[in-house]
Motif scaffolding. Structure first.
Motif, PDB file in Angstrom:
ATOM      1  N   LYS A  46       0.767  -1.131   0.038  1.00  0.00           N
ATOM      2  CA  LYS A  46      -0.598   0.158  -0.254  1.00  0.00           C
ATOM      3  C   LYS A  46       0.546   1.355  -0.035  1.00  0.00           C
ATOM      4  N   LEU A  47       1.102   2.254  -1.006  1.00  0.00           N
ATOM      5  CA  LEU A  47       1.322   3.236  -1.177  1.00  0.00           C
ATOM      6  C   LEU A  47       0.916   4.383  -0.142  1.00  0.00           C
ATOM      7  N   PRO A  48       1.493   5.282   0.499  1.00  0.00           N
ATOM      8  CA  PRO A  48       1.672   5.953   1.342  1.00  0.00           C
ATOM      9  C   PRO A  48       0.520   7.226   0.468  1.00  0.00           C
ATOM     10  N   LYS A  49      -0.063   8.273   1.024  1.00  0.00           N
ATOM     11  CA  LYS A  49      -0.844   9.162   0.573  1.00  0.00           C
ATOM     12  C   LYS A  49       0.247  10.569   0.064  1.00  0.00           C
ATOM     13  N   ASP A  50       1.477  10.497   0.630  1.00  0.00           N
ATOM     14  CA  ASP A  50       2.397  11.968   0.780  1.00  0.00           C
ATOM     15  C   ASP A  50       3.352  11.369   0.525  1.00  0.00           C
ATOM     16  N   PHE A  51       4.517  12.008  -0.647  1.00  0.00           N
ATOM     17  CA  PHE A  51       5.465  11.456  -1.127  1.00  0.00           C
ATOM     18  C   PHE A  51       6.225  11.010  -0.463  1.00  0.00           C
ATOM     19  N   ASN A  52       6.208   9.806   0.168  1.00  0.00           N
ATOM     20  CA  ASN A  52       7.690   8.875   1.213  1.00  0.00           C
ATOM     21  C   ASN A  52       7.093   7.555   0.416  1.00  0.00           C
ATOM     22  N   THR A  53       8.617   6.972   1.327  1.00  0.00           N
ATOM     23  CA  THR A  53       8.471   5.536   1.249  1.00  0.00           C
ATOM     24  C   THR A  53       7.548   4.809   1.736  1.00  0.00           C
ATOM     25  N   SER A  54       6.805   3.771   1.638  1.00  0.00           N
ATOM     26  CA  SER A  54       5.483   2.672   1.879  1.00  0.00           C
ATOM     27  C   SER A  54       6.531   2.092   2.514  1.00  0.00           C
ATOM     28  N   ASP A  55       5.481   1.173   4.666  1.00  0.00           N
ATOM     29  CA  ASP A  55       6.644   0.143   4.896  1.00  0.00           C
ATOM     30  C   ASP A  55       7.228  -0.519   4.182  1.00  0.00           C
ATOM     31  N   TYR A  56       8.178  -1.522   4.873  1.00  0.00           N
ATOM     32  CA  TYR A  56       8.614  -2.796   3.954  1.00  0.00           C
ATOM     33  C   TYR A  56       7.664  -4.001   3.600  1.00  0.00           C
ATOM     34  N   VAL A  57       7.496  -4.307   2.955  1.00  0.00           N
ATOM     35  CA  VAL A  57       6.794  -6.260   2.798  1.00  0.00           C
ATOM     36  C   VAL A  57       8.129  -7.094   1.791  1.00  0.00           C
ATOM     37  N   ILE A  58       7.533  -8.115   3.131  1.00  0.00           N
ATOM     38  CA  ILE A  58       8.664  -8.903   3.112  1.00  0.00           C
ATOM     39  C   ILE A  58       7.847 -10.141   2.103  1.00  0.00           C
ATOM     40  N   ILE A  59       8.570 -10.422   0.732  1.00  0.00           N
ATOM     41  CA  ILE A  59       7.914 -11.457   0.079  1.00  0.00           C
ATOM     42  C   ILE A  59       9.072 -12.748  -0.342  1.00  0.00           C
TER      43      ILE A  59
END
Length: 719
Positions: free
Chosen positions: A526-539
């Motif tokens: 899920k992308l954040p609303k502001d121009f910022n890094t998202s949380d890390y997702v482990i795949i």
């Protein structure tokens, strides 16, 4: 010529002897021992299967730091090797072996079930508290039954008539221990990692529940053989008797102001016979040699903690299969089975003849040196792993990262740095000197960039850097924007790829979901609303098709094992541009590089553990052999306590230095032990015992010796 009566008597005697021989030959193998062997297989499966996943459970589910997880793992192991002393006392003084095994196995199974239940997130239980309670009950159970099961198996044989059968029993007992350990250490990490349950990327409830089922099955099997068992009443506890003798001697020495004795134990001669007192003196000589030995176990038992965490940061892929970090522990019991005959028939004859390593104490010293050498190898591997690990901000330094989310190039001057930032790429510098704060001028030049209002734009900014921070900025069509003032790049603890996104979206774009569609499983970011890094997702490591709001953007994207990625790009009404930037390199050091340290420490274990048990057995008086075996197990508990103390002390901030510390302590410890061993005089206990025991008691002595050796052999296999 002999008289008729004499001939008749001789004939009668011969007939009786022949009858006895026939009876001995027809004496059947006790069926009861098969229940004991199956019970041991299930119990060892339960213990080693649970313990294989324990370090990761502390770290991934209970969210303890690696240091704390190590401390908890070794605290549990310490108690598991302390309670055998209590279990032996309970069995010998109160309940007897059968009831001690049965009752403590129930305690053991309850602990396993509590551990499994506590790991189910849907139950919303106080996880940490129930986990600690469960592990304590497991330690009480496994430790309490450890000295009883093998001895109870020995009780099923009539000695000396069934001495050959007894040897066969302990071969099967050894096989049950090692097969249970091998199978469970291989299977439970698969259940932990490859099965997903309760919306988690792992399934610890199943990994703990299967050992619980095996433990319950072990109780059922053990109880099913009850009607076949030979159950002997408690025979009295030697540990308690020795403790009372020592207490009495100390008390008399303190109260006695005259009548000096040669040895302080001699003050107990008013209540205890001289032979018993001399036996205790002999035991003390051996125990004194035991004092340096816990350091070996401090190193050896880190296979399940530090070495497993080390494997977390390594590549386990082999021909399409992923070796789990905790699964790699199976190497040790596998090598033990392979190495024992090799040492017996090949290595020992050579080193005894050419290297003069021909006494038990020399072999013990060599085994300890090999353990220290294994940690030198481990430190060298750690150096290689650290060289590709993600570096975190440190004192006197600041990390900076710049991301270009536009489809055009920028020429950047940042302080004294000069670099080119290509389209949808990143630049990072992890070692910029900063004391407190520091201001640096940035100038970025764009040429012929159609995405900008002015295709030829120069961006000028003054950036403030903060010590011990990782800071990041992004170039967008609106200029330079701060992404984060605390932006450390992290690899996943599991070793799987770690992915985040930094994507610029036009105000007209309402969607905010990136999907990774793989062959085995899908993941969402899920992308954040502001121009910022998202949380890390482990795949999981495989190839994915990447979509934005169900529209394909990239296909067959390969995320490498152990790497950390930032998806850089911009999404507008007219175009969607993404680039997968690798912020942290993949795990390039393969897990098979752990094999040398495992091979060396397993060689050390054979020379140290098995030889040490034999030394303790042969140097102990007949009446004190079980006491020395209990003291040997206590050295394992003390070794784990050493790890707890060093881990809690936090002498170093890098694991590699701690490995070198353990190696250095081991070498120093073995130097001290070698000096102590040089002055030790070996005792032929068997001959001295035989000389002081009447012929009428020979059968009883042989019976006792065989049983004690059976206990010794089983403990050797268990360790």
């Amino acid at each position: 010529m002999p008289s008729c009566r004499a001939r008749n008597a001789a004939a009668t005697t011969m007939a009786v002897d022949e009858t006895d021989d026939v009876a001995d030959k027809k004496m059947k193998y006790p069926k009861s021992v098969f229940f004991i062997i199956l019970n041991e297989f299930c119990e060892r499966f339960s213990f080693y299967g649970m313990r294989a996943c324990l370090s990761h459970y502390f770290k991934e589910i209970l969210l303890y730091e690696e240091k704390t997880a190590t401390v908890m793992y070794h605290t549990f192991t310490m108690f598991a090797f302390f309670f055998p002393l209590i279990g032996a006392m309970i069995a010998d003084s109160w309940l007897g072996k059968f009831r001690t095994i049965f009752y403590l196995s129930i305690v053991y199974a309850i602990g396993q079930l509590l551990l499994s239940v506590s790991s189910v997130p849907a139950l919303h239980l106080p996880v940490r508290a129930i986990t600690i309670l469960g592990l304590f009950l497991i330690a009480v159970g496994t430790g309490g039954i450890k000295p009883c099961v093998s001895a109870f198996g020995g009780d099923q044989f009539k000695l000396p008539e069934q001495e050959v059968y007894l040897t066969t029993f302990f071969s099967l007992f050894y096989l049950a221990i090692n097969s249970g350990s091998l199978i469970s250490t291989f299977i439970t990490p698969i259940l932990r990692k490859d099965v997903h349950c309760f919306d988690q990327e792992s399934c610890y409830p199943l990994a703990f529940f299967v050992p619980s089922v095996l433990m319950i099955l072990s109780i059922v099997i053990f109880f099913a053989g009850k009607r076949l068992y030979k159950v002997k009443p408690p025979e009295g506890n030697m540990v308690l008797k020795v403790a009372k003798c020592i207490t009495h001697a100390v008390g008399r020495k303190i109260s006695s102001k005259s009548n000096k004795r040669e040895h302080w134990l001699d003050y107990a001669d008013d209540k205890y016979d001289d032979r018993f007192i001399e036996d205790i003196k002999s035991v003390f000589k051996v125990i004194k040699l035991f004092l340096p030995l816990p350091f070996f176990w401090a190193l050896f038992d880190q296979q399940g903690s530090r070495w497993t965490f080390q494997a977390d940061r390594m590549n386990g892929y082999v021909f399409g299969y992923v070796i789990k970090p905790d699964q790699f522990q199976v190497v040790n019991p596998l090598l033990i089975v392979l190495f024992i005959p090799i040492f017996q028939f090949a290595i020992y004859p050579v080193i005894e003849k050419f290297l003069f390593i021909n006494t038990p104490l020399k072999k013990l010293t060599t085994g300890g040196i090999l353990a220290g050498l294994s940690f030198i190898i481990s430190a060298i591997i750690e150096f290689q792993i650290e060289s590709i690990d993600s570096v975190q901000p440190s004192k006197g330094l600041t990390q900076v990262r710049f991301y270009n989310v536009m489809n055009c190039r920028a020429d950047v001057e940042f302080g004294e740095l000069r670099f080119v930032l290509d389209a949808l790429e990143s630049y990072q510098n992890l070692r910029i000197s900063v004391n407190g704060t520091r201001e640096l001028q940035l100038q970025a030049t764009f040429k012929n960039c159609p995405e900008l209002p002015d295709p030829n734009t120069i961006v000028n900014e003054t950036l403030t850097l903060i010590e011990e921070r990782a800071m990041s900025w992004g170039f967008t069509k609106t200029g330079l924007e701060k992404v984060s003032a605390s932006d450390s790049v992290h690899k996943s603890q599991s070793g799987e790829p770690n992915v985040r996104a930094l994507i610029y979206r036009d105000s007209s774009i309402t969607g905010n979901l990136l999907r990774f569609i793989g062959k085995k499983k899908d993941f969402e970011l899920k992308l954040p609303k502001d121009f910022n890094t998202s949380d890390y997702v482990i795949i999981e490591h495989e190839k994915y098709n990447v979509t934005f709001d169900d529209q394909l953007i990239a296909d067959n994207v390969d995320f490498e094992y152990g790497a950390a990625y930032t998806i850089v790009g911009s999404i507008t009404k007219d175009r969607k541009d993404l680039r997968f930037v690798m912020d942290a390199e993949p795990d390039l050091v393969h897990m098979f590089w752990l094999l040398p340290q495992y091979i060396v420490i397993t060689m050390g274990e054979i020379m140290f553990s098995i030889t040490g048990l034999e030394f303790a057995f042969t140097q102990a008086p007949v009446s004190m052999k079980s006491l020395l075996q209990a003291c040997w197990l206590l050295t394992v508990a003390a070794g784990n306590l050493i790890v707890v103390i060093i881990a809690e002390s936090q002498f170093f901030n890098r694991q590699v230095y701690e490995f070198f510390l353990f190696a250095g302590l081991m070498f120093a410890d073995m130097f001290i032990f070698a000096i102590m061993a040089k002055f030790y005089e070996y005792v032929d206990v068997s001959s001295s015992d035989d000389n002081s025991i009447d012929d009428d008691d020979d059968d009883d002595v042989e019976d006792t010796e065989l049983k004690k050796r059976a206990v010794h052999d089983s403990n050797s296999a268990d360790l």
